[in-house]
Write a protein that holds these residues in place. Sequence first.
Motif, PDB file in Angstrom:
ATOM      1  N   PRO A  32       0.824  -1.211   0.000  1.00 51.79           N
ATOM      2  CA  PRO A  32       0.000   0.000   0.000  1.00 51.79           C
ATOM      3  C   PRO A  32       0.857   1.259   0.000  1.00 51.79           C
ATOM      4  O   PRO A  32       1.968   1.276   0.523  1.00 51.79           O
ATOM      5  CB  PRO A  32      -0.793  -0.127   1.308  1.00 51.79           C
ATOM      6  N   VAL A  33       0.314   2.305  -0.614  1.00 58.55           N
ATOM      7  CA  VAL A  33       0.933   3.631  -0.617  1.00 58.55           C
ATOM      8  C   VAL A  33      -0.135   4.620  -0.160  1.00 58.55           C
ATOM      9  O   VAL A  33      -1.226   4.647  -0.727  1.00 58.55           O
ATOM     10  CB  VAL A  33       1.428   4.032  -2.017  1.00 58.55           C
ATOM     11  N   GLU A  34       0.170   5.391   0.884  1.00 60.14           N
ATOM     12  CA  GLU A  34      -0.767   6.401   1.367  1.00 60.14           C
ATOM     13  C   GLU A  34      -0.104   7.767   1.295  1.00 60.14           C
ATOM     14  O   GLU A  34       1.046   7.922   1.686  1.00 60.14           O
ATOM     15  CB  GLU A  34      -1.195   6.092   2.802  1.00 60.14           C
ATOM     16  N   LEU A  35      -0.850   8.737   0.746  1.00 60.83           N
ATOM     17  CA  LEU A  35      -0.345  10.101   0.659  1.00 60.83           C
ATOM     18  C   LEU A  35      -1.505  11.079   0.545  1.00 60.83           C
ATOM     19  O   LEU A  35      -2.474  10.832  -0.140  1.00 60.83           O
ATOM     20  CB  LEU A  35       0.626  10.268  -0.518  1.00 60.83           C
ATOM     21  N   LEU A  36      -1.417  12.166   1.298  1.00 61.07           N
ATOM     22  CA  LEU A  36      -2.400  13.253   1.262  1.00 61.07           C
ATOM     23  C   LEU A  36      -3.841  12.775   1.435  1.00 61.07           C
ATOM     24  O   LEU A  36      -4.750  13.267   0.774  1.00 61.07           O
ATOM     25  CB  LEU A  36      -2.280  14.029  -0.053  1.00 61.07           C
ATOM     26  N   ARG A 115     -10.006   6.576  -9.143  1.00 53.31           N
ATOM     27  CA  ARG A 115     -11.199   6.314  -8.334  1.00 53.31           C
ATOM     28  C   ARG A 115     -11.589   7.524  -7.499  1.00 53.31           C
ATOM     29  O   ARG A 115     -12.410   7.423  -6.608  1.00 53.31           O
ATOM     30  CB  ARG A 115     -10.940   5.109  -7.422  1.00 53.31           C
ATOM     31  N   LEU A 116     -10.971   8.674  -7.821  1.00 57.34           N
ATOM     32  CA  LEU A 116     -11.235   9.885  -7.040  1.00 57.34           C
ATOM     33  C   LEU A 116     -12.496  10.602  -7.492  1.00 57.34           C
ATOM     34  O   LEU A 116     -12.989  11.484  -6.813  1.00 57.34           O
ATOM     35  CB  LEU A 116     -10.042  10.840  -7.134  1.00 57.34           C
ATOM     36  N   GLY A 117     -13.019  10.251  -8.659  1.00 60.86           N
ATOM     37  CA  GLY A 117     -14.240  10.871  -9.163  1.00 60.86           C
ATOM     38  C   GLY A 117     -14.010  11.554 -10.502  1.00 60.86           C
ATOM     39  O   GLY A 117     -12.875  11.790 -10.919  1.00 60.86           O
ATOM     40  N   ASP A 118     -15.092  11.871 -11.179  1.00 60.32           N
ATOM     41  CA  ASP A 118     -15.026  12.426 -12.528  1.00 60.32           C
ATOM     42  C   ASP A 118     -14.365  13.797 -12.583  1.00 60.32           C
ATOM     43  O   ASP A 118     -13.901  14.215 -13.641  1.00 60.32           O
ATOM     44  CB  ASP A 118     -16.433  12.520 -13.128  1.00 60.32           C
ATOM     45  N   PRO A 157      -8.090  15.926  -4.772  1.00 63.07           N
ATOM     46  CA  PRO A 157      -8.731  16.923  -3.902  1.00 63.07           C
ATOM     47  C   PRO A 157      -7.735  17.869  -3.238  1.00 63.07           C
ATOM     48  O   PRO A 157      -8.097  18.967  -2.835  1.00 63.07           O
ATOM     49  CB  PRO A 157      -9.454  16.068  -2.859  1.00 63.07           C
ATOM     50  N   GLU A 158      -6.462  17.469  -3.128  1.00 62.02           N
ATOM     51  CA  GLU A 158      -5.441  18.278  -2.471  1.00 62.02           C
ATOM     52  C   GLU A 158      -4.562  19.056  -3.448  1.00 62.02           C
ATOM     53  O   GLU A 158      -3.632  19.752  -3.036  1.00 62.02           O
ATOM     54  CB  GLU A 158      -4.540  17.376  -1.611  1.00 62.02           C
ATOM     55  N   GLY A 159      -4.831  18.939  -4.737  1.00 62.16           N
ATOM     56  CA  GLY A 159      -3.981  19.553  -5.748  1.00 62.16           C
ATOM     57  C   GLY A 159      -3.383  18.484  -6.640  1.00 62.16           C
ATOM     58  O   GLY A 159      -3.742  17.309  -6.555  1.00 62.16           O
ATOM     59  N   LYS A 160      -2.451  18.853  -7.505  1.00 67.91           N
ATOM     60  CA  LYS A 160      -1.890  17.923  -8.487  1.00 67.91           C
ATOM     61  C   LYS A 160      -0.764  17.083  -7.901  1.00 67.91           C
ATOM     62  O   LYS A 160       0.106  17.591  -7.203  1.00 67.91           O
ATOM     63  CB  LYS A 160      -1.361  18.691  -9.696  1.00 67.91           C
TER      64      LYS A 160
END
Length: 195
Positions: A32-36, A115-118, A157-160
């Motif tokens: 797993p990788v988790e960030l922001l 999977r973050l949304g359209d 959601p947090e930027g690019k």
Amino acid sequence: MPRRRLFITAAFLLLGVFAPWAFAGDTTDTQPVELLGMHSSVPADWQAQQPESNMRLAQFAVPVAGDGDGAEMVVYYFGPTQGGSVEANVERWQSQFTGPDGGSVEPEITELSTRLGDDFAATLVSLRGSYARGVGMGPSGDALADRMLLAGIVETPEGKLYPQLHGPAALVAAQRPAFVGFIEGLTRAPASAGD
């Protein structure tokens, strides 16, 4: 489950059994990788490293079998409103590559989904040739022959986010499905029980 989805799922399971190089999202072969506040995964054999700068959220060494150079996968983040447009980044990356004749290299640009949304687009840029990697505009240092860069620009959601995989062309090409899987797998991390 619809018949088409069942067929596709079965095909990926067969690939996982008969083609161990295939990246099918099997959690036993990934880490797993988790960030922001988001998460995804990368192959288990990618070696997590301490990021070399505060602009890097994650950094992995991608090993190669036998002799030769490995590759590196880095996720850059410059802040909520920083990092530049897709066009500016493509131009900068392209300026770091030359073809066999010393001329410019045309990038391959692909739109991806997450999977973050359209509302959160993802673009994948691929370049291959002699590569003088640099952080700013233009090349920096000596060019290395037959290299490949896969560079993502991912709206979140947090930027690019700017994930990049670079190294020997054959190795990077072989790891492309895993790199694309990381981008397309990005999703918001579930809220903890205490939230």
